[in-house]
Design an enzyme around this catalytic site. Sequence first.
Site, PDB file in Angstrom:
ATOM      1  CE  LYS A 120      -4.130  -2.185   2.051  1.00 28.11           C
ATOM      2  NZ  LYS A 120      -4.958  -2.187   3.103  1.00 28.11           N
ATOM      3  N   GLY A 174      -1.142   1.117   6.027  1.00 30.70           N
ATOM      4  CA  GLY A 174      -1.378   0.108   7.089  1.00 30.70           C
ATOM      5  C   GLY A 174      -2.258  -0.924   6.660  1.00 30.70           C
ATOM      6  CG  ASP A 175      -3.816  -4.990   5.397  1.00 24.53           C
ATOM      7  OD1 ASP A 175      -4.924  -4.275   4.759  1.00 24.53           O
ATOM      8  OD2 ASP A 175      -3.884  -6.041   5.550  1.00 24.53           O
ATOM      9  CB  THR A 176      -6.575  -3.989  10.350  1.00 24.63           C
ATOM     10  OG1 THR A 176      -5.890  -2.859  10.685  1.00 24.63           O
ATOM     11  CG2 THR A 176      -7.078  -4.948  11.810  1.00 24.63           C
TER      12      THR A 176
END
Length: 190
Positions: free
Chosen positions: A55, A68-70
């Site tokens: 990203k 960010g990534d969750t």
Amino acid sequence: MGTPHLTLASASPRRRELLARLGIEPDAITPADIDETPNAAERPRDYALRMGHEKALGVTAQGFVLAGDTVVAAGRRILPKTEDEGEARRCLELLSGRRHDVLTSVVLREPDGTLRERLNENTVRFKSISREEIAAYLASGEWRGKAGGYAIQGAAEGLIQWIRGSHSGVMGLPLYETRALLKSAGFTIA
């Protein structure tokens, strides 16, 4: 010298809201358009970091890019960002009465292309959720597009017995790690 230009590589209103808690308003919001399919046998933590990197690199922008990534994981199983009610129901049924991991990566791309990263790791335990409670939660629509089929900042918080870790990390942007990355890059943060 003013504050450096910052692009948030996310369309998530939660990430923008959380960033505002640090007193930061991004100069631009440009979601990265990437394939978010996990690789075969990819571990949840590796997947979270890879997504954060992709990203951050997937946005064309001047200055700094924050991404960010969750990821919600039951064991080594990466749960989807639910797009339909059946998928959300399956996730909630799987998570009912058990603990699971929520991993959120934060990646900062500097103007010279250098990447800095942090990984926030949390454990969340749901109570045993009845069919009626699942049906009521599904009717709320909060699950749509959420990793693991729930949003901790909404009604699902009433179904969670405990969390070990960062509430903001489970929401999608761990403030401690984000603050540390931005400060190390020269941002002035109170």
